[in-house]
Design an enzyme around this catalytic site. Structure first.
Site, PDB file in Angstrom:
ATOM      1  CG  ASP A 287      39.338  28.808  37.522  1.00 13.54           C
ATOM      2  OD1 ASP A 287      39.742  29.346  38.571  1.00 13.54           O
ATOM      3  OD2 ASP A 287      38.659  29.417  36.679  1.00 13.54           O
TER       4      ASP A 287
HETATM    5  C1  BGC Z   1      38.543  32.380  38.397  1.00  8.32           C
HETATM    6  C2  BGC Z   1      39.963  32.501  37.921  1.00  8.32           C
HETATM    7  C3  BGC Z   1      40.845  33.009  39.038  1.00  8.32           C
HETATM    8  C4  BGC Z   1      40.715  32.060  40.216  1.00  8.32           C
HETATM    9  C5  BGC Z   1      41.626  32.388  41.373  1.00  8.32           C
HETATM   10  C6  BGC Z   1      38.417  31.651  39.723  1.00  8.32           C
HETATM   11  O1  BGC Z   1      37.155  31.774  40.253  1.00  8.32           O
HETATM   12  O2  BGC Z   1      37.774  31.723  37.411  1.00  8.32           O
HETATM   13  O3  BGC Z   1      40.013  33.348  36.796  1.00  8.32           O
HETATM   14  O4  BGC Z   1      42.174  33.115  38.615  1.00  8.32           O
HETATM   15  O5  BGC Z   1      39.373  32.083  40.657  1.00  8.32           O
HETATM   16  O6  BGC Z   1      41.258  33.519  42.046  1.00  8.32           O
END
Ligand code: BGC
Length: 730
Positions: A287
């Site tokens: 993530d």
């Molecule tokens: C979130 C994810 C997301 C990623 C990319 C993160 O802050 O937890 O769910 O896919 O950002 O945008």
């Protein structure tokens, strides 16, 4: 002899066997991996945000980058201009394919969570439809639009199981029941990836966030998580397994720790369970900065240490932290990380690109017109929005007659467009949303009075003059989603007071609640004449709502999460397991639990009304015994539409293993069937129960099915229904 372009390309393919489609996939993967330098392998594990074909040219040409997050063209200026993003994607891709040594195409990821240009209800709303085919079709359309925009990879579905409505991210989830989330998540995967990933208009899906994120303490986003492996396996891992079995190409690690071990360093769950036990051969992506955050979590001394731990745990792509790009090569050269570990990560990324057909079709087709919410797409968005609405109470006020005299439309969402799109809508456009105010007059023959959106003295004045008030209340989308948790589940400040005052006028009051989470609606459920939960419905919010209020459509949604009585009751869900001192909630709802409150939820999981009523006949079983190996029992029940309008009933099957090796849920959703019945019609819901549905992980984390008794319940929600006992025989 003349050499045509075809022959030349054939010769090229002989030198580059990974381009030869006739070879088995793994041979192609291996052939490319064998050609790659360590730096090029590390490149495939490196992902940055907004890759720029201008300023990042050298990085791309050197093979130092494998994917981009957000797939937007920073140098191209306004990415809302039609086709601009696709041009930027093609420009970056051309550098990768034509200028890098091995010509490996890039992946472009973007959070296409509940639609792209055509925005569907938030995932929690989609879950409320309990409709796998509708959810699949919505994801299919989203993938078609996103891929025309240059996106090859979406970070969805989110499969975190949560019984914590304070947590803002429940809006992105598919609800609290593993079977519901797992089946709808698998449907989303099939929608995003199509029949075969790599077919026209397909994007790679990503099951996230692996795993346990829904258990964040107190519902505070990113908090630490306490959970034992048994609960993880019996509850939280299950929808991920469904997604993997549906062919989900990628999985994202969760931000949180699980009992002290951050998921980005969780070798046991990522490498041993997901990749080992389950045989997942796709990509695990970090993530956002999840690898770097191992330092803040206090388990890594610095980025280098974080990189070593995350790659060893099985995180294949480092999203934006830069730790892999900066340190992996040196970690391998110094012997701290085995080359085989980096090979495994690079191999998985290459495999995904080959599977996705990116080597054959790296570019966004020039002929593709920029995605738009075409009329057909809007119709699907409207269908999904209407199907997501859950009717909580109705004292006969709904549906409204078209000749209802003067209708006051009031509340903060009466004239809203953008706010009805919901959290995580990167590409939906507020100005394209059909607001409730714009839609009411197409169905109402009487007079619509539109309040200015702020509850005020003017509101009371208008309500006094109206024949009926429709109040559109609830949460703005910025009150849910990532990093947007709340400590109080009541309606936002002031709304309850105004609703109470309107109700006191003694005229009919319909309350529509827009929300990203279960709320504590308290006395609203008592004083309002009807309450409809509409989540954040997306692009077609207004027409879907008006068609429902005026009875052109009937609400058919069911709660995918329990609505608790209050924050003090949390956790409150359908997943409760037996204690040593069971309570008989039917006879004494407060027994043994709270001295000051009822213990049963305000609205149970699975509940929801419609404009007609249904009555259930007795349960019929084809047998009361089933063999542990290969046995099954057919359970059926007749359901009569006992009202005056056609309607949809979601008939739910719950199972309980009565004596097990560990405590098992008192009721657990195992299956459901939707019946659409005309007034007076009788339908039969038939379920096939198999021993597999009673399988669980025991004290030694071994999957097993117990011989012995199980309880079968079929009904309209998790709170009750008709029961029968069956026996699994050895
Ligand atoms: C979130 C994810 C997301 C990623 C990319 C993160 O802050 O937890 O769910 O896919 O950002 O945008």
């Amino acid at each position: 002899m003349a050499t045509g372009p075809e022959e030349a390309s054939q010769r090229g393919n002989m030198a580059r066997p990974w381009l030869r489609l006739e070879l088995p996939q793994e041979e192609r993967v291996q052939a490319l991996l064998a050609e790659m330098t360590l730096a090029e392998k590390v490149g495939q594990t490196h992902q940055i945000h907004n890759l720029d074909p201008g300023s990042d040219r050298e990085l791309i040409a050197s093979g130092g980058i494998g994917s981009s997050l957000m797939a937007s063209g920073a140098t191209a200026g306004n990415e809302r201009d039609e086709g601009v993003r696709a041009c930027a994607v093609n420009a970056a891709q051309r550098i990768a394919v034509q200028e890098s040594r091995l010509g490996i195409p890039l992946l472009f990821g973007r959070d296409v969570i509940h639609g792209h240009r055509t925005v569907f209800p938030i995932p929690l709303g989609l879950a409320a439809t309990w409709d796998e085919d509708l959810v699949r079709r919505a994801a299919r359309l989203a993938a078609t639009e996103a891929s025309a925009d240059g996106v090859t990879w979406t970070f969805a579905p989110m499969l975190d199981i949560s019984e914590e409505p304070r947590w803002g991210r429940v809006a992105e989830s598919l609800g609290e029941a593993p079977v519901l989330a797992g089946r709808l998540g698998a449907a989303m995967v099939r929608g995003f990836q199509g029949e075969v990933l790599g077919g026209p208009g397909t994007v790679a899906a990503c099951a996230k966030h692996f795993v346990g994120y829904g258990l964040v303490g107190g519902g505070r986003d990113y908090e630490t998580v306490q959970v034992g492996e048994n609960t993880l396996r019996n509850v939280h891992l299950r929808p991920f397994l469904d997604a993997v079995r549906a062919g989900c190409a990628t999985v994202m690690a969760a931000f949180t720790d699980v009992d002290g071990v951050p998921m980005h360093a969780h070798r046991r769950l990522l490498r041993d369970v997901l990749k080992g036990e389950w045989g997942f051969d796709g990509v695990v992506v970090a993530d956002w900065d999840g690898v770097g955050q191992l330092v803040a979590q206090g388990v890594a001394t610095d980025l280098r240490d974080a990189a070593a731990q995350a790659i060893a745990a099985g995180v294949d792509i480092d999203m934006v932290s830069g730790a892999y790009a900066a340190h992996l090569a040196e970690l391998v050269e110094s012997g701290q990380v085995p080359l085989a570990v980096v090979d495994d990560a690079a191999r998985r990324v290459i495999r995904l690109k080959i599977r996705h057909g990116l080597f054959e079709h790296p570019y966004v087709a020039a002929s593709t017109s920029a995605p738009q919410p075409w009329p057909q797409s809007r119709l699907l968005a409207r269908e999904a929005a209407a199907a997501s609405f859950v009717l909580l109470t109705n004292k006969g006020t709904l549906p409204l007659a078209p000749d209802t005299g003067r209708v006051l439309l009031t509340g903060p969402f009466a004239q809203e467009g953008e706010a009805l799109l919901g959290t995580w809508t990167l590409d939906g456009r507020g100005e394209e949303v059909a607001s409730p105010a714009s839609a009411i007059q197409t169905l109402l023959r009487g007079e619509a009075v539109i309040d200015d959106g702020r509850f005020s003295d003017q509101t009371m004045h208008l309500a006094r003059q109206a024949d009926i008030t429709v109040a559109l209340v609830g949460e703005h989308p910025s009150r849910s989603g990532e990093a947007h948790s709340v400590a109080d589940l009541g309606l936002p400040a002031g709304q309850l007071e105004v609703l109470r005052a309107i109700a006191a006028l003694g005229k009919p009051l319909v309350v529509v609640v827009f929300t990203g989470r279960p709320l504590d609606l308290g006395e609203v459920l008592d004083f309002a004449d009807a309450v409809l939960v509409a989540w954040h419905p997306g692009l077609e919010a207004g027409p879907a709502l008006m068609e429902t209020l005026f009875g052109e459509r009937s609400p058919g949604g069911r709660l995918p999460m329990t609505f608790p009585r209050s924050v003090g009751h949390l956790p409150s869900s359908s997943m409760a397991r037996p204690t040593g001192r069971p309570i008989d909630a039917a006879r004494d709802p407060a027994a043994g639990r709270y001295l000051d409150a009822l213990v049963v939820p305000r609205l149970p999981f699975g509940s929801g009304l419609t404009y007609t009523t249904f009555s259930y006949g007795p349960l019929r079983l084809s047998a009361t015994e089933m063999a542990l190996h290969g046995g099954s029992i057919q359970v059926s029940i007749d359901v009569t539409n006992s009202g005056e309008r056609p309607g949809r009933e979601v008939v739910q099957l719950y199972l309980r293993d009565i004596v097990a090796d560990v405590t098992r849920p008192l009721v657990e959703l195992a299956d459901w069937v939707s019946l659409v019945l005309d007034a007076g019609a009788v339908g039969t819901a038939t379920f096939t129960i198999t021993p597999e549905q009673l399988a669980y992980y025991d004290r030694t984390m071994t999957r097993r099915i117990d011989p012995g008794e199980a309880l079968v319940t079929v009904g309209p929600d998790a709170a009750g229904g008709s029961c029968a006992r069956i026996t699994v025989t050895d």
